[in-house]
Motif scaffolding. Structure first.
Motif, PDB file in Angstrom:
ATOM      1  N   ALA A  32       0.862  -1.184   0.000  1.00 25.57           N
ATOM      2  CA  ALA A  32       0.000   0.000   0.000  1.00 25.57           C
ATOM      3  C   ALA A  32       0.901   1.238   0.000  1.00 25.57           C
ATOM      4  N   PRO A  33       0.405   2.364  -0.478  1.00 25.45           N
ATOM      5  CA  PRO A  33       1.218   3.589  -0.396  1.00 25.45           C
ATOM      6  C   PRO A  33       1.651   3.837   1.048  1.00 25.45           C
ATOM      7  N   SER A  34       2.833   4.384   1.200  1.00 21.80           N
ATOM      8  CA  SER A  34       3.301   4.678   2.553  1.00 21.80           C
ATOM      9  C   SER A  34       2.376   5.701   3.199  1.00 21.80           C
ATOM     10  N   VAL A  35       2.472   5.781   4.507  1.00 19.97           N
ATOM     11  CA  VAL A  35       1.651   6.727   5.261  1.00 19.97           C
ATOM     12  C   VAL A  35       1.904   8.145   4.757  1.00 19.97           C
ATOM     13  N   ARG A  36       3.153   8.483   4.553  1.00 21.45           N
ATOM     14  CA  ARG A  36       3.490   9.836   4.081  1.00 21.45           C
ATOM     15  C   ARG A  36       2.991  10.072   2.649  1.00 21.45           C
ATOM     16  N   GLU A  37       3.166   9.064   1.784  1.00 19.95           N
ATOM     17  CA  GLU A  37       2.704   9.186   0.394  1.00 19.95           C
ATOM     18  C   GLU A  37       1.198   9.422   0.346  1.00 19.95           C
ATOM     19  N   LEU A  38       0.455   8.600   1.062  1.00 18.25           N
ATOM     20  CA  LEU A  38      -0.995   8.729   1.027  1.00 18.25           C
ATOM     21  C   LEU A  38      -1.450  10.019   1.696  1.00 18.25           C
ATOM     22  N   GLY A  39      -0.777  10.408   2.771  1.00 14.34           N
ATOM     23  CA  GLY A  39      -1.098  11.678   3.417  1.00 14.34           C
ATOM     24  C   GLY A  39      -0.923  12.846   2.461  1.00 14.34           C
ATOM     25  N   ASN A  47      -0.927  11.133  10.504  1.00 20.36           N
ATOM     26  CA  ASN A  47      -1.528  10.421  11.634  1.00 20.36           C
ATOM     27  C   ASN A  47      -2.939   9.917  11.300  1.00 20.36           C
ATOM     28  N   THR A  48      -3.641  10.644  10.452  1.00 17.90           N
ATOM     29  CA  THR A  48      -4.973  10.220  10.025  1.00 17.90           C
ATOM     30  C   THR A  48      -4.857   8.967   9.158  1.00 17.90           C
ATOM     31  N   VAL A  49      -3.851   8.926   8.296  1.00 22.80           N
ATOM     32  CA  VAL A  49      -3.614   7.744   7.463  1.00 22.80           C
ATOM     33  C   VAL A  49      -3.239   6.555   8.346  1.00 22.80           C
ATOM     34  N   VAL A  50      -2.407   6.794   9.357  1.00 24.88           N
ATOM     35  CA  VAL A  50      -2.036   5.726  10.285  1.00 24.88           C
ATOM     36  C   VAL A  50      -3.287   5.153  10.934  1.00 24.88           C
ATOM     37  N   ARG A  51      -4.178   6.009  11.343  1.00 22.74           N
ATOM     38  CA  ARG A  51      -5.423   5.550  11.976  1.00 22.74           C
ATOM     39  C   ARG A  51      -6.243   4.706  10.998  1.00 22.74           C
ATOM     40  N   SER A  52      -6.300   5.122   9.730  1.00 21.92           N
ATOM     41  CA  SER A  52      -7.010   4.350   8.705  1.00 21.92           C
ATOM     42  C   SER A  52      -6.359   2.989   8.504  1.00 21.92           C
ATOM     43  N   TYR A  53      -5.052   2.977   8.368  1.00 17.80           N
ATOM     44  CA  TYR A  53      -4.321   1.725   8.156  1.00 17.80           C
ATOM     45  C   TYR A  53      -4.448   0.808   9.375  1.00 17.80           C
ATOM     46  N   THR A  58      -6.900  -4.107  11.733  1.00 15.25           N
ATOM     47  CA  THR A  58      -7.754  -4.844  12.672  1.00 15.25           C
ATOM     48  C   THR A  58      -8.819  -5.652  11.939  1.00 15.25           C
ATOM     49  N   LYS A  59      -9.186  -5.224  10.740  1.00 15.03           N
ATOM     50  CA  LYS A  59     -10.167  -5.946   9.924  1.00 15.03           C
ATOM     51  C   LYS A  59      -9.489  -6.994   9.042  1.00 15.03           C
ATOM     52  N   GLU A  60      -8.171  -7.157   9.182  1.00 15.11           N
ATOM     53  CA  GLU A  60      -7.366  -8.118   8.420  1.00 15.11           C
ATOM     54  C   GLU A  60      -7.396  -7.842   6.919  1.00 15.11           C
ATOM     55  N   ILE A  61      -7.463  -6.555   6.572  1.00 19.39           N
ATOM     56  CA  ILE A  61      -7.452  -6.124   5.176  1.00 19.39           C
ATOM     57  C   ILE A  61      -6.037  -5.709   4.773  1.00 19.39           C
ATOM     58  N   LEU A  62      -5.332  -5.072   5.686  1.00 19.26           N
ATOM     59  CA  LEU A  62      -3.919  -4.735   5.487  1.00 19.26           C
ATOM     60  C   LEU A  62      -3.080  -5.465   6.528  1.00 19.26           C
ATOM     61  N   GLY A  67       9.009  -2.111   9.402  1.00 16.30           N
ATOM     62  CA  GLY A  67      10.149  -1.549   8.695  1.00 16.30           C
ATOM     63  C   GLY A  67       9.994  -1.531   7.187  1.00 16.30           C
ATOM     64  N   VAL A  68       8.950  -2.176   6.676  1.00 14.96           N
ATOM     65  CA  VAL A  68       8.757  -2.247   5.224  1.00 14.96           C
ATOM     66  C   VAL A  68       7.512  -1.476   4.808  1.00 14.96           C
ATOM     67  N   GLY A  69       6.416  -1.621   5.569  1.00 15.92           N
ATOM     68  CA  GLY A  69       5.190  -0.901   5.266  1.00 15.92           C
ATOM     69  C   GLY A  69       3.965  -1.785   5.368  1.00 15.92           C
ATOM     70  N   PHE A  70       2.866  -1.263   4.861  1.00 18.76           N
ATOM     71  CA  PHE A  70       1.600  -1.988   4.877  1.00 18.76           C
ATOM     72  C   PHE A  70       1.378  -2.666   3.532  1.00 18.76           C
ATOM     73  N   PHE A  71       0.830  -3.876   3.594  1.00 17.78           N
ATOM     74  CA  PHE A  71       0.574  -4.666   2.396  1.00 17.78           C
ATOM     75  C   PHE A  71      -0.864  -5.151   2.411  1.00 17.78           C
ATOM     76  N   VAL A  72      -1.409  -5.350   1.213  1.00 15.50           N
ATOM     77  CA  VAL A  72      -2.764  -5.876   1.082  1.00 15.50           C
ATOM     78  C   VAL A  72      -2.739  -7.346   1.500  1.00 15.50           C
ATOM     79  N   ALA A  73      -3.597  -7.702   2.421  1.00 13.30           N
ATOM     80  CA  ALA A  73      -3.653  -9.061   2.937  1.00 13.30           C
ATOM     81  C   ALA A  73      -4.256 -10.011   1.904  1.00 13.30           C
ATOM     82  N   PRO A  74      -3.854 -11.279   1.977  1.00  6.51           N
ATOM     83  CA  PRO A  74      -4.533 -12.264   1.138  1.00  6.51           C
ATOM     84  C   PRO A  74      -6.019 -12.285   1.514  1.00  6.51           C
ATOM     85  N   ASN A  75      -6.867 -12.475   0.549  1.00  8.12           N
ATOM     86  CA  ASN A  75      -8.324 -12.493   0.755  1.00  8.12           C
ATOM     87  C   ASN A  75      -8.872 -11.161   1.270  1.00  8.12           C
ATOM     88  N   ALA A  76      -8.148 -10.078   1.039  1.00  5.66           N
ATOM     89  CA  ALA A  76      -8.601  -8.764   1.510  1.00  5.66           C
ATOM     90  C   ALA A  76      -9.953  -8.392   0.909  1.00  5.66           C
TER      91      ALA A  76
END
Length: 114
Positions: A32-39, A47-53, A58-62, A67-76
């Motif tokens: 997923a785009p980094s927190v700074r990129e998406l912000g 911080n708003t993006v962090v809250r979204s991510y 928690t919904k097992e979507i990301l 140290g690498v970032g957020f990724f789309v989960a399998p079966n997202a």
């Protein structure tokens, strides 16, 4: 992105991210785009993006890979459909049925029109 006042911004960003996944713009295991990129892209505080991510995590979507970032989960996409379907039944459909009742709209009229 035009934000609405009726829903918290972090939830609107989460919904937008879910839409990207459902449209196959973000696919399973994609970063997923980094927190700074998406912000910067959405012109919101990181911080708003962090809250979204965090919410999507928690919904097992990301998935957060430290140290690498957020990724789309399998079966997202399946998780999104499940989550949004439940939200539709709990929050939106009762409003629709109430409006139908107040306006004396029958279900067969809705079916006929749509």
């Amino acid at each position: 992105m035009d934000f609405k006042e009726t829903q918290p911004i972090y939830m609107q960003i989460a919904d937008w991210a879910c839409e990207q996944i459902l449209l196959d713009k973000w696919q399973s295991d994609d970063r997923a785009p980094s927190v700074r990129e998406l912000g910067a892209l959405l012109e919101v505080n990181p911080n708003t993006v962090v809250r979204s991510y965090d919410f999507l995590q928690t919904k097992e979507i990301l998935v957060n890979k430290r140290g690498v970032g957020f990724f789309v989960a399998p079966n997202a996409a399946d998780k999104i459909r499940e989550f949004q379907k439940e939200r539709f039944f709990e929050e939106e459909l009762p409003v629709v049925f109430k409006t139908m009742r107040l306006l004396n709209i029958e279900i067969n009229e809705i079916v006929r029109r749509f």
